[in-house]
Structures are given as structure tokens and as C-alpha cells.
Design a protein around this motif. Structure first.
Motif, PDB file in Angstrom:
ATOM      1  N   SER A  68       0.834  -1.206   0.000  1.00  0.00           N
ATOM      2  CA  SER A  68       0.000   0.000   0.000  1.00  0.00           C
ATOM      3  C   SER A  68       0.862   1.247   0.000  1.00  0.00           C
ATOM      4  CB  SER A  68      -0.900   0.028   1.238  1.00  0.00           C
ATOM      5  OG  SER A  68      -1.887  -0.968   1.139  1.00  0.00           O
ATOM      6  N   ASN A  69       1.872   1.226   0.815  1.00  0.00           N
ATOM      7  CA  ASN A  69       2.698   2.420   0.953  1.00  0.00           C
ATOM      8  C   ASN A  69       3.521   2.739  -0.281  1.00  0.00           C
ATOM      9  OD1 ASN A  69       1.795   3.226   3.422  1.00  0.00           O
ATOM     10  ND2 ASN A  69       3.360   2.111   4.571  1.00  0.00           N
ATOM     11  N   VAL A  70       3.797   1.747  -1.102  1.00  0.00           N
ATOM     12  CA  VAL A  70       4.534   2.041  -2.340  1.00  0.00           C
ATOM     13  C   VAL A  70       3.596   2.111  -3.546  1.00  0.00           C
ATOM     14  CG1 VAL A  70       6.698   1.067  -1.505  1.00  0.00           C
ATOM     15  CG2 VAL A  70       5.122  -0.386  -2.775  1.00  0.00           C
ATOM     16  N   GLY A  71       2.296   1.995  -3.288  1.00  0.00           N
ATOM     17  CA  GLY A  71       1.331   2.132  -4.378  1.00  0.00           C
ATOM     18  C   GLY A  71       1.311   0.960  -5.330  1.00  0.00           C
ATOM     19  N   MET A  72       1.479  -0.245  -4.776  1.00  0.00           N
ATOM     20  CA  MET A  72       1.479  -1.431  -5.633  1.00  0.00           C
ATOM     21  C   MET A  72       0.421  -2.413  -5.123  1.00  0.00           C
ATOM     22  SD  MET A  72       4.565  -4.128  -6.201  1.00  0.00           S
ATOM     23  CE  MET A  72       4.150  -5.160  -4.807  1.00  0.00           C
TER      24      MET A  72
END
Lengths: 271, 267
Positions: free
Chosen positions: A220-224
Motif C-alpha cells: 500500500s505504501n509504495v502504491g502497488m
């Protein structure tokens, strides 16, 4: 024929958006042209989870209001072919959604897409109602704890009473249960509800069990979308859920504790 | 929010708006040169005066001089100017104006004492006002720049909106007709909109849209560019398309030759 899937839960924070991102990406990876729509007007997060927040110009509400064309608002995913995201507005609220406006956008999407995945906001108010109204399938995201199960039960009632299919007396919306944040250790200790307990209350087909995994937060934090992390248990579980949705017979994995070796026990491995 | 819903459902919207209008101060309508001179004035900037609304002011009209509103507004219309109201005036004049279909506007307060009829016309004082003597003090006919205000009280000044708190996600600020100044950070998902320029004394992490009514000279300034989207007069750029070397820098954003420039500000 395009299918509309709504990812909903009633309760907040159970993983609707994470599941929408993963499930939608999973469908696209199977070759289906898929569009994920963020219905959480005013609290948009899908673009972050999908890692496309830096490319948002127009949004769902702009299209509903006729201020932009659909093709201007759709964002094509850079990693997966056939995957599109329709982000929502952060500055508006749920009142910006109308049945007519949403229907217009969905009808247009239906012409081009195989699956339209609606990421519902929490609650049973306007935003959630708009997200589920046109659904053909509903995926109920539930955590193995009592409040989440009760809210899921509530939203199932809403789907059976207030969806378009219910109002028109059509074939009912197909319901699927996605049990997320399933922590085997805590289930064994009796701190969390077992799969069977949840199924007994909700009584709908089980689509998948997503084990609690640090890979989810990391993704989630890296947008994947976590489904792209094919090494993680959560990613694999989402792939399985997609396969089951498409009618394949897949065993439920990650339901038995891994045999822990001496070193694992020593290092208290959790993932 | 419920009032907004009510608005949306209503078959009309009633809203206040400000307009910049010219005031025509009439001192001697009987002067035979009145309309020819006015016509000559209009010919200098026909686009500026085309179908322009004007407010009549009869305060300079000597007492006892009759004024035929129907006839006068008709002649103005022939020149392409549309009289829409009377400012101030005697009760009789106001009655006559209402009969002629004009609105009665309140007498402006703190009226400008003098008005230079040559202002902005490019005429030198040497040329004087001799050949435009009969002119009833029309505003300066320069179309490119805002007309100097013959009656500043009718003209809305560009106003600046100042916000001194952090602008949170989901908040939308609109500075109508002017600049927007934010002293504090602007969060992702917040939206700054201004008819003029936008200044952010803090990190700009949301969206900033300057010159939304078409002002191409509007600019955006911020102390740390982390914006999701910036736009000037409709030309936009999303953060994905911004150069890496300007991120988190102090920048100004402006239009030049129809191209959006983002330059570091180095002092």
C-alpha cells in the motif's frame, strides 16, 4: 457482457480498497479488461494504493457532472495491461453522486470493459448505496472479528433490499465472502473468529481467505497492488480468490500453521 | 451541505455577482456635439464598447434641464451602448428612469471628485480637451488594460484572499476575481483555485489552479513544489510530468508563449 462487482463491507478499515486494488489487478492479469472505480468521494485512497495519484487530472465526479469525458478521467495502469482506474474527487462529498449520473458512467464503461469493480466507501449511506446499487456481484470484505461480521451481515441485508436487482425483482446480486487479515496464530489461540464461525453467521460462499501479512501495508505504501507481490502469502491468496471468482476450483491455502523449524521459532518468524 | 442540495434541485440559481461597469456622467445632453463626440470616442475602441452596459449619472445635469430617458437610451443603443440603470438622481429622475425600464442604483458613496478624460487615451495635455469639450466624461477607451475607474465605488477591486492556516485534504478554496495567498502548507487532495495568482508560503502538496477565468498572466509561487497538479489559465501539468529537479524546490509557475514553465526561484 460486462459485470459490475462491488467491494463492500459496512465496516471501515477492513481492507476494501486494498482488496479492490488486488482483485481488480488480478482480473486484469487474467486478460480481462477491468476498471476499478473509487466511490469513496471525499476520502479517495484508491489512487494511492494503485500508485497513480500523480496522474490524476479529472475524476469520476467530473464525468458524472459532464465536466470531463470518461476517457479523460480513466487512468491506465502502467504495470498491467487492460487495467484502468477511475479515481474520485477529494474535494466533493457523497451528495455529488446521483443514481442517474452513476448509471450513465457505468453504462458507458460497460461498452468497453469486461469487469467494472466498484470500491465502496464504509457505511450504509449514500456513497455505499450508490456503489452497490448497480452490482451484479458483491464481494463482502470481512475481518475475523465480531463487529466486522455484524456489519457485513447488515450490508448483506442492504444489498438484498436496496440494490437495483432487488428493486426490479431480477436475479439477486451474487454474494461472495472475502475474509481478510486472517491471523492463523491468533485464531489458534482463540483470539480471532474461525473461518467456520464467520461462515455460519454470514452463510455466503467463501471466495478467499487473505492471511494477515506485512506485505499488504508495504505494498500500500509504495502504491502497488499486493497481488503483484507473488512471493507474499496475501498476494497468492488474492490470485486464488480471482481464480475462484472465475469458476476455477482452488484449494484454500494458508489455513494450517507452517511447520516451524527450530530457527524459525527462535527468530519468531511471523510472515 | 443540505442547502447545496436544495440549490441543485431548484430550477434556478439566484446568486450575487460583481460587474465592472462604466458610468456615463451627462452634463449637457442638449449639446449638438454630444452623440457625434461620443460616437468618435467609441470608434477608438469599438470592441471595448460593443454592447457595453452603462450606468447613467445625472448629477452634473443643471437643475431644470429636462432629460428624456427613452430618447437618450435609444440613441445610446444606436451607438452600441446599453443603458441599464440610473445612479442616484432626484426622485423625479428616478421615477422617469423606472418608467423607461432602467434600474435605480444607489448613489455611490465617496464619489471621485475629478476624472481626467485624457487618462489612458494617449492624448497629451497639450492636445487638451478642447475638441472633446462636449464629451460627457466617458471612461478611458483602452481595451487591453482595465479601464481607469471614473467611479471607483462601482468597480470591484481585485481582492486578495489570505488564508493563514494549513489547507487540509478535501478543502477547496476559491479566490474570485483576485489572488490567493496561503501562509501554511497545502495538503494532498486540497485544491486552490484563483482568478488571479496563487502564493503558497509553505509546501504545496495539493492542486493549484491559477487564472481559472482565463488570465494568462497569473502565476503560482510556492516554497516547496510537491503539487499533484498545477494549472494556469487551463494549461495544466500533473506531478508525474514534472521534472525531478524542481521537486521540493521554491518555484514560480507561469505561462509563456502558451507553454507552462516551472522555474526555480533563486534570490
Amino acid at each position: 457482457m460486462a459485470k459490475i462487482i462491488t467491494m463492500t463491507s459496512g465496516k471501515g478499515g477492513v481492507g476494501k480498497t486494498t482488496s479492490s486494488a488486488a482483485f481488480g489487478t488480478g482480473l486484469a492479469m487474467r486478460g480481462f479488461k477491468t476498471c476499478i472505480i473509487d466511490f469513496d468521494v471525499g476520502l479517495r485512497n484508491l489512487d494511492l494504493i494503485m500508485g497513480c495519484e500523480r496522474r490524476v487530472v479529472f475524476d469520476f465526479i467530473n464525468v458524472v457532472n459532464g465536466e470531463a469525458r470518461l476517457n479523460q478521467a480513466l487512468i491506465k495502469d502502467k504495470r498491467v495491461e487492460n487495467l484502468f482506474i477511475l479515481p474520485t474527487s477529494q474535494t466533493r462529498d457523497k451528495d455529488a453522486l446521483t443514481k442517474e449520473g452513476v448509471e450513465k458512467v457505468l453504462d458507458e464503461l460497460k461498452k468497453e470493459f469486461d469487469y467494472i469493480l466498484c470500491d465502496s466507501p464504509a457505511g450504509i449511506e449514500k456513497g455505499a448505496l450508490m456503489a452497490l446499487y448497480f452490482a451484479d456481484h458483491a464481494i463482502i470484505v470481512t475481518n475475523p472479528e465480531v463487529s466486522s461480521v455484524r456489519d457485513s451481515d447488515r450490508i448483506l441485508g442492504v444489498i438484498q433490499a436496496k440494490s437495483r436487482r432487488a428493486e426490479l425483482g431480477l436475479e439477486p446480486v451474487q454474494e461472495h465472502l472475502l475474509l481478510t487479515r486472517y491471523d492463523l496464530d491468533r485464531v489458534e489461540k482463540g483470539e480471532m473468529l474461525k473461518v467456520d464461525d464467520v461462515l455460519e453467521i454470514l452463510a455466503i460462499p467463501l471466495l478467499g481467505i487473505i492471511p494477515e501479512s506485512p506485505a499488504v501495508l508495504k505494498a500500500s505504501n509504495v502504491g502497488m497492488p499486493v497481488v503483484l507481490d507473488d512471493k507474499s502469502t496475501a498476494g497468492m491468496a488474492y490470485s486464488d480468490a480471482v481464480a475462484r471468482f472465475l469458476g476455477e476450483k482452488v484449494e484454500h491455502r494458508f489455513l494450517k500453521p507452517e511447520k516451524k523449524g527450530f530457527f524459525d521459532r527462535l527468530l519468531r518468524r511471523t510472515a | 451541505m443540505s442547502t447545496q442540495v436544495a440549490y441543485r434541485d431548484a430550477p434556478f440559481q439566484l446568486r450575487g455577482a460583481n460587474f465592472t461597469m462604466m458610468v456615463l456622467r451627462v452634463s449637457d445632453p442638449r449639446n449638438p456635439n454630444f452623440f457625434p463626440v461620443l460616437s468618435g470616442k467609441i470608434a477608438q475602441a469599438p470592441n471595448f464598447f460593443r454592447n457595453a452596459p452603462v450606468v447613467l449619472d445625472l448629477d452634473d445635469l443643471p437643475a431644470g434641464v429636462p432629460f428624456d430617458f427613452d430618447n437618450f437610451t435609444g440613441l445610446l443603443r444606436n451607438l452600441g451602448m446599453i443603458a441599464i440603470g440610473l445612479q442616484g438622481g432626484t426622485p423625479e429622475q428616478q421615477q422617469a428612469a423606472l418608467k423607461a425600464g432602467l434600474a435605480v442604483l444607489p448613489q455611490a458613496k465617496g464619489k471621485a471628485e475629478t476624472f481626467d478624460p485624457l487618462a489612458g487615451t494617449g492624448r497629451s495635455p497639450a492636445q487638451g480637451v478642447h475638441n472633446i469639450q462636449a464629451q460627457p466624461e466617458p471612461p478611458a477607451p483602452v481595451p487591453a488594460t482595465p479601464a481607469p475607474a471614473p467611479q471607483p465605488e462601482v468597480i470591484v477591486q481585485r481582492t486578495t484572499m489570505i488564508v493563514t492556516e494549513p489547507v487540509r485534504s478535501g478543502r477547496q478554496l476559491y479566490a474570485a476575481g483576485g489572488d490567493l495567498v496561503v501562509v501554511g502548507p497545502v495538503s494532498p487532495g486540497a485544491e486552490l483555485v484563483a482568478d488571479g495568482s496563487i502564493h503558497v508560503y509553505g509546501a504545496l502538496r495539493g492542486r493549484a489552479l491559477a487564472g481559472v477565468s482565463g488570465d494568462q498572466t497569473a502565476r503560482i509561487f510556492c516554497q516547496s513544489l510537491e503539487a499533484e497538479l498545477v494549472s494556469i489559465a487551463g494549461l495544466y501539468r500533473v506531478s508525474d510530468d514534472m521534472d525531478k529537479d524542481i521537486r521540493r524546490r521554491q518555484v514560480q509557475i507561469y505561462l509563456d508563449n502558451g507553454y507552462l514553465h516551472i522555474d526555480p526561484v533563486t534570490v
